[in-house]
Design a protein around this motif. Structure first.
Motif, PDB file in Angstrom:
ATOM      1  N   UNK A  25       3.719   5.639  -5.849  1.00  0.00           N
ATOM      2  CA  UNK A  25       3.616   5.702  -7.312  1.00  0.00           C
ATOM      3  C   UNK A  25       2.492   6.641  -7.718  1.00  0.00           C
ATOM      4  N   UNK A  26       1.339   6.524  -7.058  1.00  0.00           N
ATOM      5  CA  UNK A  26       0.202   7.384  -7.411  1.00  0.00           C
ATOM      6  C   UNK A  26       0.543   8.860  -7.225  1.00  0.00           C
ATOM      7  N   UNK A  27       1.178   9.188  -6.122  1.00  0.00           N
ATOM      8  CA  UNK A  27       1.536  10.594  -5.864  1.00  0.00           C
ATOM      9  C   UNK A  27       2.510  11.105  -6.921  1.00  0.00           C
ATOM     10  N   UNK A  28       3.499  10.290  -7.262  1.00  0.00           N
ATOM     11  CA  UNK A  28       4.473  10.709  -8.256  1.00  0.00           C
ATOM     12  C   UNK A  28       3.810  10.854  -9.628  1.00  0.00           C
ATOM     13  N   UNK A  29       2.975   9.905 -10.008  1.00  0.00           N
ATOM     14  CA  UNK A  29       2.317   9.978 -11.307  1.00  0.00           C
ATOM     15  C   UNK A  29       1.331  11.132 -11.376  1.00  0.00           C
ATOM     16  N   UNK A  30       0.677  11.442 -10.284  1.00  0.00           N
ATOM     17  CA  UNK A  30      -0.246  12.583 -10.252  1.00  0.00           C
ATOM     18  C   UNK A  30       0.496  13.878 -10.565  1.00  0.00           C
ATOM     19  N   UNK A  31       1.716  14.012 -10.050  1.00  0.00           N
ATOM     20  CA  UNK A  31       2.515  15.207 -10.321  1.00  0.00           C
ATOM     21  C   UNK A  31       2.931  15.290 -11.785  1.00  0.00           C
ATOM     22  N   UNK A  47       5.667  11.522 -20.303  1.00  0.00           N
ATOM     23  CA  UNK A  47       7.028  11.875 -19.930  1.00  0.00           C
ATOM     24  C   UNK A  47       7.782  10.617 -19.494  1.00  0.00           C
ATOM     25  N   UNK A  48       9.049  10.786 -19.179  1.00  0.00           N
ATOM     26  CA  UNK A  48       9.877   9.631 -18.810  1.00  0.00           C
ATOM     27  C   UNK A  48       9.360   8.939 -17.550  1.00  0.00           C
ATOM     28  N   UNK A  49       8.751   9.687 -16.643  1.00  0.00           N
ATOM     29  CA  UNK A  49       8.223   9.071 -15.418  1.00  0.00           C
ATOM     30  C   UNK A  49       7.079   8.113 -15.763  1.00  0.00           C
ATOM     31  N   UNK A  71       0.813  -1.226   0.000  1.00  0.00           N
ATOM     32  CA  UNK A  71       0.000   0.000   0.000  1.00  0.00           C
ATOM     33  C   UNK A  71       0.848   1.278   0.000  1.00  0.00           C
ATOM     34  N   UNK A  72       1.957   1.267   0.724  1.00  0.00           N
ATOM     35  CA  UNK A  72       2.840   2.443   0.741  1.00  0.00           C
ATOM     36  C   UNK A  72       3.465   2.676  -0.620  1.00  0.00           C
ATOM     37  N   UNK A  73       3.910   1.605  -1.268  1.00  0.00           N
ATOM     38  CA  UNK A  73       4.534   1.738  -2.584  1.00  0.00           C
ATOM     39  C   UNK A  73       3.525   2.201  -3.635  1.00  0.00           C
ATOM     40  N   UNK A  74       2.318   1.644  -3.600  1.00  0.00           N
ATOM     41  CA  UNK A  74       1.322   2.068  -4.588  1.00  0.00           C
ATOM     42  C   UNK A  74       0.915   3.519  -4.367  1.00  0.00           C
TER      43      UNK A  74
END
Length: 144
Positions: A47-53, A76-78, A41-44
């Protein structure tokens, strides 16, 4: 001071990822279930927070990777890395010992994790990614 704090944060993240990789390869089944329940859950969410940005704006540009002078079109690369590791990576064959050895060597070359060698680049010291082009800065006199 910001550079020191940035390096401490990056090292902590690399160490955590290394620890999770080690657990995944060495832990017994019961420990794996426990770790999966707490860490997945922490990893997902991470990922969600980073992808949202990195969600594209109304023009189809990544607002995080784009600068005033250089627009970065989506994906983008992300997003490309996310797809490779979360979607396409699931279709890849299991890693062989040679692939795992290559991964270990590659991990050692990741900025901030190799404690010896050369001086850090601007991208490594500022925490910026993807758009810092040292050659362009050196030639044009533009500094990030």
């Amino acid at each position: 001071m910001d550079q020191v704090l940035g390096q401490v944060l990056r090292n902590a993240v690399w160490e955590r990822l290394d620890m999770l990789s080690d657990l995944a390869t060495r832990a017994d089944a019961q420990s794996l279930v426990s770790v999966a329940r707490s860490e997945l859950p922490r990893l997902t969410e991470g990922w969600r927070a980073m992808l949202q940005a990195h969600e594209p704006d109304e023009r189809g540009d990544c607002p995080t990777c784009s600068t005033r002078w250089h627009k970065c079109k989506a994906p983008c690369s992300v997003w490309q890395v996310a797809h490779e590791h979360l979607v396409a990576g699931g279709l890849a064959p299991q890693q062989t010992a040679a692939t795992q050895d290559h991964r270990q060597q590659t991990r050692r070359r990741v900025p901030g994790q190799n404690r010896g060698a050369k001086a850090p680049t601007p991208a490594e010291t500022t925490g910026r990614h993807a758009l810092v082009n040292p050659r362009r800065a050196a030639i044009g006199g533009v500094h990030a």
